[in-house]
Structures are given as structure tokens and as C-alpha cells.
Design an enzyme around this catalytic site. Structure first.
Site, mmCIF file in Angstrom:
data_model
loop_
_atom_site.group_PDB
_atom_site.id
_atom_site.type_symbol
_atom_site.label_atom_id
_atom_site.label_comp_id
_atom_site.label_asym_id
_atom_site.label_seq_id
_atom_site.Cartn_x
_atom_site.Cartn_y
_atom_site.Cartn_z
ATOM 1 N N ASP A 194 0.722 -1.166 -0.163
ATOM 2 C CA ASP A 194 0.254 -0.275 -0.033
ATOM 3 C C ASP A 194 0.890 1.475 -0.177
ATOM 4 O OD1 ASP A 194 -1.820 1.720 -0.102
ATOM 5 O OD2 ASP A 194 -2.497 1.453 2.457
ATOM 6 N N ASP A 217 -1.766 5.249 -5.724
ATOM 7 C CA ASP A 217 -2.077 4.542 -4.784
ATOM 8 C C ASP A 217 -2.585 3.285 -4.941
ATOM 9 O OD1 ASP A 217 -2.794 3.945 -2.141
ATOM 10 O OD2 ASP A 217 -5.316 4.107 -2.182
#
Length: 504
Positions: A111, A329
Site C-alpha cells: 500500500d 496509491d
């Protein structure tokens, strides 16, 4: 590679005694049979949900995953990668870490939209007990690791986390803690611990060295909402942000890894890919500067082109502020466009293909009935960033196949709109099948199209200078690479040749 080494053996057979050649062959065979695999075993395709699942559910899934993102104001280290962007199979990429003494394995989501590594702990309330990814979940137990220690509020790392809202302290117990809250109230909370991370570092010549590094990470004792579900459950989240508590920042401050990391997320054939602490080198890389003084990986998006035509969108739509901007992201499955840019984007694509395919609406999403290849029909899209850097998107980079109707495939726009917000998020749909380099030392991000099943060249720039490493990222599960195997054989050959000279 096999044929060349075989020829070398035949040439040497004329010089060295037969027993030496037998020894070489036995050693080489034993190395191969001993578990040295040629490439990383990729994640199996797991039909978690049907292709009938509507994009609305996927948007909700992403909203939960990046809720916190929207609310928050020595060598090359190689990690295995599993999972796939495909929202109907897995919808995330994850890697495996070894932590503690003795080491224990944990699967964590990759992440880049958050900073902290956190793992579910043995006292966790709400942690899933099983996973639809067919992986074994493990809870971290600080008491079972001889190298584990608690992090106090007086620790300077805790103070650094307080400044970035990644840690907190209360008057009780002097224990450094954290709470990461998602948009719907789901999230995780716990306390920080320090322990050893076991890493495989690629050295020059593609040899590897196993070592450990002390890191601070979160020990989750409470999980709520989406994190309690088991269908895509992993042990935790591996935050790759640039704040001081991220693992990349911790390792670079210790001189163990460079302040740059790269990934190549494979979109086809079951996914997988490459994740390294280091810069993947490719001649076609283009770079754009990071927007300074931002908590996430913000880029300066200037315009969007469809089929070579720049869309009429006010550039201020893409400007960066506390409530808008463009963020990279990997923790988001799909991609999201700022509210004011979304309609112009969809309209341009529909206008381009309307004479060839049948546009339809499905649950509020723009979709198309297609009877041929999308790459033959749909236009290229270009996201144009500062520094004349363009991210070229082919149709599979912005479309998602949803189902079939009467023999026609239904493809939908994978870009979604965040209603009432000016945030643009580039998730796995866009990032897959590309090398992405996060160069924190030079505050820039680079990319190029790439087949992520292939090996890569990686460079690390530590205090000792710039060093290049070849064929990183395709490590086997036991930490061995094809080049490592050949290097070991070469070393054994040298020893045997020396022995032959001494005893002949």
C-alpha cells in the site's frame, strides 16, 4: 544458459580428471534438486466473486481501503509479490514478510497510500481467522519473539509519528499507540513494537545475503468494518509512504536500503510481480516531480488526452491542495477521477467508439457491448504530468470487463468518480504492467510499460556509491535466483579447479 554451461563442461573434460567432472555434475544436480527454483511462483487465480459483481461494490471496497488516505491531512531488498489487480479475482497485491526471533511469516498488502506497517496481534479483536486468498493467516505474538520490545512514548520514533498523525500517546502505560480510522468507521488500532525484519539482500553478481534489520511496526489489537472480512484477508498492511515511520524510511536511515523503491505489478496470468528497495533501470523511463510537502505521493497532473486530443478541462481541477490533487496509491483497486474531469473523460471515450460499439449504462456506470477486441476499438488515453511526462493508458488500463450479454462482452469504464471531491487516485488498474519507481531521494516518480514476468536491472545508491544489480525481482520462495545458482556453481568450479592443481 543451460547449453552454454554444458559446452563449458565438455571443454573442461579434456583437461581435468573424470572425477572432477562427476563432482561438478553431482553438485549442480544437487543444487537444482535442493529447491533452487528459476522464478517466483505466482499467485493462483482464485474465483472469489462472480463477474456479475457490479462496479458499485468495487467502489465501496476501494472507499473503505483508501478512507484513511482521504481523511489524513546496502543493497537491493527483494520481496515476493502475489495477488492481482483483477477485482473479480483478488483485487489487491500483497507480499510476505518474516519478522521476529524465531522468524514467522506474515502476508501484508502492498500500500503506497499509507505509511505504517501493521500486523494483527495475538490479542486482536476482529482479526479474520481465515482468508479467501488461500493463505494461512498468522497473528504476531510479541511474547514469542526473543527480539521483540515495546515502543515507549519517550522513544524519538514515537514522537516523529505523532507529528505525522501516525502515532499517539496517552498517560496510561507510557505506550506508543496508533489508530487508523476509515471513512465508514472501520479501521485498526493498537500499539507499536520493535522487532527484527528478515530480509534478502541482492549483492553484486546477483548473489544474495540473508540479514536482519530492526524495525518499528504496529501491533493491531482491534479491527472493525471491512478489515474483519475474510474474503480478501491478509495479516496486515505494508505502508510504503515517505513519512519517517514507513519501513523504507527506517531502513534507509540505517543505511540498509536506498531511499527509493520500485514495483512492477503483473496484470495477466494470475498476477504477481516484482517489489524491490532500489531503482529499477529501464531506458524508456520517464519521470515527473513529486508535489512537495504532501503526505502522499502527489503528482502534478496537467491535462488528459483521449485519442491524441487534449480534453477541455480547467487545469485548476488538477491542482494540489488539502482537498484535491492526484495521488499514486497501490492500495486502491480501480482508478478515480476528480469530479469535474470525469464526465469529460467518459464523454470523449464514448464519442470515439459510439459508431463501433453499443454504449449502455449499468448501475450508473458507462459500459459498452463489444464483440471484438477492445484494443482494436478503444483509443489510447494519456495522463500528462509536469516535466512533459505522459502516462499512456491502453484500453485494458482504463476498462474493466464485467460480464457477457448475448455473446457480447460488457466492458465498463474502470475510472470512477468520487462524488463532490477533487481527488484523482491512480490505483492498480492503472499501475499494473508498468515499472513504477518511487525515487524519494530525488523526489520524483517514474514509469514505463513492462512485462512484469521478466527479470529487471536494479540500482542502489548507498553511502558507498552507486551499484548496479542484475536480474532482481524474480527470486524464488526460498530466496534463491537463477543467477545465484550459476554463481554458486561458478564458485564451486573455481574451488575444484584449484584442488585439481594442488593434487595433480
Amino acid at each position: 544458459m543451460v547449453s552454454r554451461s554444458f559446452c563449458k563442461r565438455r571443454e573442461m573434460a579434456a583437461v581435468f580428471p573424470a572425477w572432477i567432472m562427476v563432482t561438478i555434475l553431482v553438485l549442480e544436480a544437487s543444487l537444482v534438486m535442493g529447491g533452487f527454483q528459476a522464478s517466483l511462483k505466482l499467485e493462483r487465480r482464485i474465483p472469489l466473486v462472480s463477474h456479475e459483481v457490479e462496479l458499485g461494490r468495487l467502489r465501496e471496497f476501494d472507499r473503505l481501503r483508501h478512507g484513511r488516505l482521504l481523511q489524513s491531512s546496502g543493497g537491493v531488498v527483494d520481496f515476493p509479490v502475489r495477488g492481482t489487480y483483477d477485482p473479480f479475482l483478488v483485487g489487491l497485491y500483497y507480499t510476505k514478510l518474516q519478522i521476529g526471533s524465531p522468524p514467522k511469516e506474515y502476508y501484508v498488502q502492498i500500500d503506497t497510500g499509507s505509511d505504517v506497517l501493521w500486523i494483527g496481534c495475538n490479542s486482536c479483536n476482529g482479526c479474520p481467522e481465515s482468508s479467501g486468498l488461500q493463505i494461512e493467516l498468522n497473528l504476531y505474538d510479541p511474547g514469542s519473539s526473543s527480539t521483540s520490545s515495546l515502543v515507549s512514548c519517550s522513544d524519538q520514533r514515537c514522537n516523529a509519528g505523532v507529528q505525522s498523525s501516525d502515532s499517539g500517546c496517552s498517560g496510561q502505560g507510557n505506550q506508543c499507540s496508533y489508530t487508523f480510522q476509515y471513512g465508514d468507521g472501520s479501521g485498526t488500532s493498537g500499539y507499536y513494537v520493535a522487532d527484527l525484519l528478515h530480509i534478502s539482500t541482492i549483492l553484486e553478481g546477483s548473489m544474495t545475503a540473508n540479514s536482519t534489520a530492526p524495525i518499528m511496526f504496529g501491533c493491531s489489537v482491534l479491527q472493525t468494518g471491512d478489515l474483519t472480512k475474510s474474503d480478501r484477508a491478509v495479516d496486515g498492511i505494508f505502508g510504503f509512504g515517505q513519512q519517517s515511520l514507513s519501513v523504507i524510511s527506517q531502513l534507509s536511515s540505517q543505511g540498509i536500503a536506498p531511499r527509493v523503491f520500485s514495483h512492477c505489478l503483473r496484470g495477466k496470468n494470475g498476477g504477481g510481480g516484482i517489489l524491490v528497495f532500489g531503482e529499477i533501470l529501464e531506458p524508456n523511463m520517464v519521470y515527473t516531480p513529486l508535489v512537495p510537502s504532501q503526505p502522499h505521493y502527489n503528482l502534478d497532473l496537467r491535462s488528459i488526452s483521449v485519442g491524441g486530443q487534449v480534453l477541455s478541462i480547467d487545469p485548476s481541477v488538477f491542482s494540489t491542495s488539502s482537498s484535491q490533487g492526484t495521488i499514486v496509491d497501490s492500495g486502491t483497486t480501480l482508478a478515480y477521477l476528480a469530479d469535474e474531469a470525469y464526465d469529460a473523460f467518459v464523454d470523449a471515450i464514448t464519442k470515439t467508439v459510439s459508431q463501433t460499439v453499443r454504449p449502455v449504462l449499468s448501475k450508473g456506470n458507462q459500459c459498452y457491448l463489444i464483440t471484438s477486441s477492445v484494443t482494436d476499438i478503444f483509443p489510447q488515453v494519456s495522463l500528462n504530468f509536469a516535466g512533459a511526462a505522459s502516462l499512456i493508458l491502453n484500453p485494458p488500463d482504463y476498462l474493466v470487463q464485467q460480464n457477457s450479454i448475448g455473446g457480447a462482452a460488457v466492458w465498463c469504464i474502470g475510472f470512477q468518480k468520487i462524488q463532490g471531491q477533487g481527488i484523482t487516485i491512480l490505483g492498480d488498474l492503472v499501475l499494473k504492467d508498468k515499472i513504477i519507481v518511487y525515487d524519494l531521494a530525488n523526489q520524483r516518480i517514474g514509469w514505463t510499460d513492462y512485462d512484469c514476468s521478466m527479470s529487471v536491472n536494479v540500482s542502489a545508491n548507498l553511502n558507498s556509491g552507486r551499484t548496479e544489480f542484475v536480474n532482481a525481482g524474480q527470486m524464488s520462495n526460498d530466496g534463491s535466483s537463477p543467477d545465484q545458482l550459476q554463481s554458486i556453481i561458478a564458485s564451486l568450479l573455481n574451488m575444484i579447479m584449484l584442488a585439481a592443481l594442488l593434487f595433480s
